[in-house]
Design a protein around this motif. Sequence first.
Motif, PDB file in Angstrom:
ATOM      1  N   PRO A  73     -35.366 -40.088 -37.854  1.00  0.00           N
ATOM      2  CA  PRO A  73     -36.137 -39.339 -38.865  1.00  0.00           C
ATOM      3  C   PRO A  73     -36.065 -39.971 -40.246  1.00  0.00           C
ATOM      4  O   PRO A  73     -37.060 -40.000 -40.981  1.00  0.00           O
ATOM      5  N   SER A  74     -34.900 -40.492 -40.616  1.00  0.00           N
ATOM      6  CA  SER A  74     -34.753 -41.123 -41.925  1.00  0.00           C
ATOM      7  C   SER A  74     -35.654 -42.350 -42.036  1.00  0.00           C
ATOM      8  O   SER A  74     -36.353 -42.525 -43.045  1.00  0.00           O
ATOM      9  N   ILE A  75     -35.664 -43.188 -41.018  1.00  0.00           N
ATOM     10  CA  ILE A  75     -36.515 -44.388 -41.025  1.00  0.00           C
ATOM     11  C   ILE A  75     -37.991 -44.004 -41.108  1.00  0.00           C
ATOM     12  O   ILE A  75     -38.745 -44.593 -41.888  1.00  0.00           O
ATOM     13  N   CYS A  76     -38.385 -43.007 -40.324  1.00  0.00           N
ATOM     14  CA  CYS A  76     -39.790 -42.555 -40.357  1.00  0.00           C
ATOM     15  C   CYS A  76     -40.166 -42.007 -41.732  1.00  0.00           C
ATOM     16  O   CYS A  76     -41.258 -42.279 -42.239  1.00  0.00           O
ATOM     17  N   LEU A  77     -39.253 -41.248 -42.336  1.00  0.00           N
ATOM     18  CA  LEU A  77     -39.522 -40.698 -43.670  1.00  0.00           C
ATOM     19  C   LEU A  77     -39.603 -41.798 -44.728  1.00  0.00           C
ATOM     20  O   LEU A  77     -40.415 -41.716 -45.645  1.00  0.00           O
ATOM     21  N   PHE A  78     -38.768 -42.828 -44.601  1.00  0.00           N
ATOM     22  CA  PHE A  78     -38.892 -43.979 -45.507  1.00  0.00           C
ATOM     23  C   PHE A  78     -40.274 -44.605 -45.368  1.00  0.00           C
ATOM     24  O   PHE A  78     -40.950 -44.895 -46.357  1.00  0.00           O
ATOM     25  N   TYR A  79     -40.690 -44.816 -44.146  1.00  0.00           N
ATOM     26  CA  TYR A  79     -41.973 -45.466 -43.881  1.00  0.00           C
ATOM     27  C   TYR A  79     -43.136 -44.646 -44.445  1.00  0.00           C
ATOM     28  O   TYR A  79     -43.945 -45.148 -45.226  1.00  0.00           O
ATOM     29  N   PHE A  80     -43.197 -43.365 -44.054  1.00  0.00           N
ATOM     30  CA  PHE A  80     -44.309 -42.525 -44.513  1.00  0.00           C
ATOM     31  C   PHE A  80     -44.176 -42.140 -45.987  1.00  0.00           C
ATOM     32  O   PHE A  80     -45.156 -41.731 -46.608  1.00  0.00           O
ATOM     33  N   GLY A  81     -42.973 -42.294 -46.529  1.00  0.00           N
ATOM     34  CA  GLY A  81     -42.764 -42.027 -47.950  1.00  0.00           C
ATOM     35  C   GLY A  81     -43.214 -43.163 -48.846  1.00  0.00           C
ATOM     36  O   GLY A  81     -43.218 -43.030 -50.064  1.00  0.00           O
ATOM     37  N   LEU A  82     -43.593 -44.270 -48.239  1.00  0.00           N
ATOM     38  CA  LEU A  82     -44.105 -45.400 -49.014  1.00  0.00           C
ATOM     39  C   LEU A  82     -45.610 -45.571 -48.856  1.00  0.00           C
ATOM     40  O   LEU A  82     -46.213 -46.380 -49.563  1.00  0.00           O
ATOM     41  N   LEU A  83     -46.188 -44.836 -47.911  1.00  0.00           N
ATOM     42  CA  LEU A  83     -47.621 -44.982 -47.635  1.00  0.00           C
ATOM     43  C   LEU A  83     -48.371 -43.724 -48.001  1.00  0.00           C
ATOM     44  O   LEU A  83     -47.945 -42.637 -47.620  1.00  0.00           O
ATOM     45  N   PRO A  84     -49.450 -43.731 -48.673  1.00  0.00           N
ATOM     46  CA  PRO A  84     -50.070 -44.898 -49.291  1.00  0.00           C
ATOM     47  C   PRO A  84     -49.355 -45.323 -50.569  1.00  0.00           C
ATOM     48  O   PRO A  84     -49.548 -46.424 -51.067  1.00  0.00           O
ATOM     49  N   SER A  85     -48.537 -44.431 -51.125  1.00  0.00           N
ATOM     50  CA  SER A  85     -47.719 -44.787 -52.292  1.00  0.00           C
ATOM     51  C   SER A  85     -46.442 -43.951 -52.222  1.00  0.00           C
ATOM     52  O   SER A  85     -46.335 -43.023 -51.418  1.00  0.00           O
ATOM     53  N   LEU A  86     -45.493 -44.266 -53.067  1.00  0.00           N
ATOM     54  CA  LEU A  86     -44.205 -43.573 -53.070  1.00  0.00           C
ATOM     55  C   LEU A  86     -44.418 -42.071 -53.184  1.00  0.00           C
ATOM     56  O   LEU A  86     -45.120 -41.593 -54.070  1.00  0.00           O
ATOM     57  N   ASN A  87     -43.790 -41.305 -52.258  1.00  0.00           N
ATOM     58  CA  ASN A  87     -43.912 -39.847 -52.303  1.00  0.00           C
ATOM     59  C   ASN A  87     -42.590 -39.196 -51.893  1.00  0.00           C
ATOM     60  O   ASN A  87     -41.614 -39.880 -51.586  1.00  0.00           O
ATOM     61  N   PHE A  88     -42.569 -37.864 -51.873  1.00  0.00           N
ATOM     62  CA  PHE A  88     -41.347 -37.098 -51.639  1.00  0.00           C
ATOM     63  C   PHE A  88     -40.682 -37.391 -50.302  1.00  0.00           C
ATOM     64  O   PHE A  88     -39.459 -37.258 -50.167  1.00  0.00           O
ATOM     65  N   MET A  89     -41.438 -37.801 -49.280  1.00  0.00           N
ATOM     66  CA  MET A  89     -40.851 -38.072 -47.978  1.00  0.00           C
ATOM     67  C   MET A  89     -39.818 -39.200 -48.045  1.00  0.00           C
ATOM     68  O   MET A  89     -38.809 -39.175 -47.345  1.00  0.00           O
ATOM     69  N   PHE A  90     -40.072 -40.170 -48.890  1.00  0.00           N
ATOM     70  CA  PHE A  90     -39.120 -41.269 -49.067  1.00  0.00           C
ATOM     71  C   PHE A  90     -37.767 -40.722 -49.520  1.00  0.00           C
ATOM     72  O   PHE A  90     -36.714 -41.143 -49.030  1.00  0.00           O
ATOM     73  N   PHE A  91     -37.772 -39.767 -50.424  1.00  0.00           N
ATOM     74  CA  PHE A  91     -36.538 -39.248 -50.997  1.00  0.00           C
ATOM     75  C   PHE A  91     -35.834 -38.275 -50.057  1.00  0.00           C
ATOM     76  O   PHE A  91     -34.606 -38.137 -50.105  1.00  0.00           O
ATOM     77  N   ILE A  92     -36.571 -37.634 -49.170  1.00  0.00           N
ATOM     78  CA  ILE A  92     -35.934 -36.865 -48.095  1.00  0.00           C
ATOM     79  C   ILE A  92     -35.216 -37.840 -47.163  1.00  0.00           C
ATOM     80  O   ILE A  92     -34.062 -37.624 -46.791  1.00  0.00           O
ATOM     81  N   GLY A  93     -35.879 -38.927 -46.810  1.00  0.00           N
ATOM     82  CA  GLY A  93     -35.251 -39.966 -45.992  1.00  0.00           C
ATOM     83  C   GLY A  93     -34.016 -40.539 -46.657  1.00  0.00           C
ATOM     84  O   GLY A  93     -33.007 -40.819 -46.003  1.00  0.00           O
TER      85      GLY A  93
END
Length: 151
Positions: A62-82
């Motif tokens: 889940p952390s890896i997926c959140l990093f990935y989707f937290g960078l697309l299309p631009s940096l968003n909250f999912m990255f920081f949950i990851g």
Amino acid sequence: MNFLFFILTTIGTFLLMEIVTWLTHKYVMHGFLWYLHKDHHQPKYQHTFEKNDAFFVIFAIPSICLFYFGLLPSLNFMFFIGLGIFFYGITYFLIHDVLIHQRFKWFKNTKNKYLLGLRKAHKMHHKHLDKPDGECFGMLLVPKKYHKQYK
């Protein structure tokens, strides 16, 4: 989105992971995935790895997926949950595998009351060798009675 929101999201996720860990440990590891966790409760194993180590991969996905989707299309909250999950994973590794189980001999002689309490609570968890019994399922928050033993 602002910087403070991202920091609070990361910290909040880190804190929520203790609840997720407790629930997962009690109801998943000591539940339907006991076959992966069982060897962790057996007297000292002679292998470098145990089946229980699969949970590191399970929690990393889940952390890896959140990093990935937290960078697309631009940096968003999912990255920081990851990121919060990732930081908790590092903390879990340091507390569980290094401090408590001494798989690495980095913090062998600690005198810190809090860390000794964590170690004692986990030892009490491991006194139960079977699936249905258990106590102290958390990692960072354990009953105060385990900390009070050390002065």
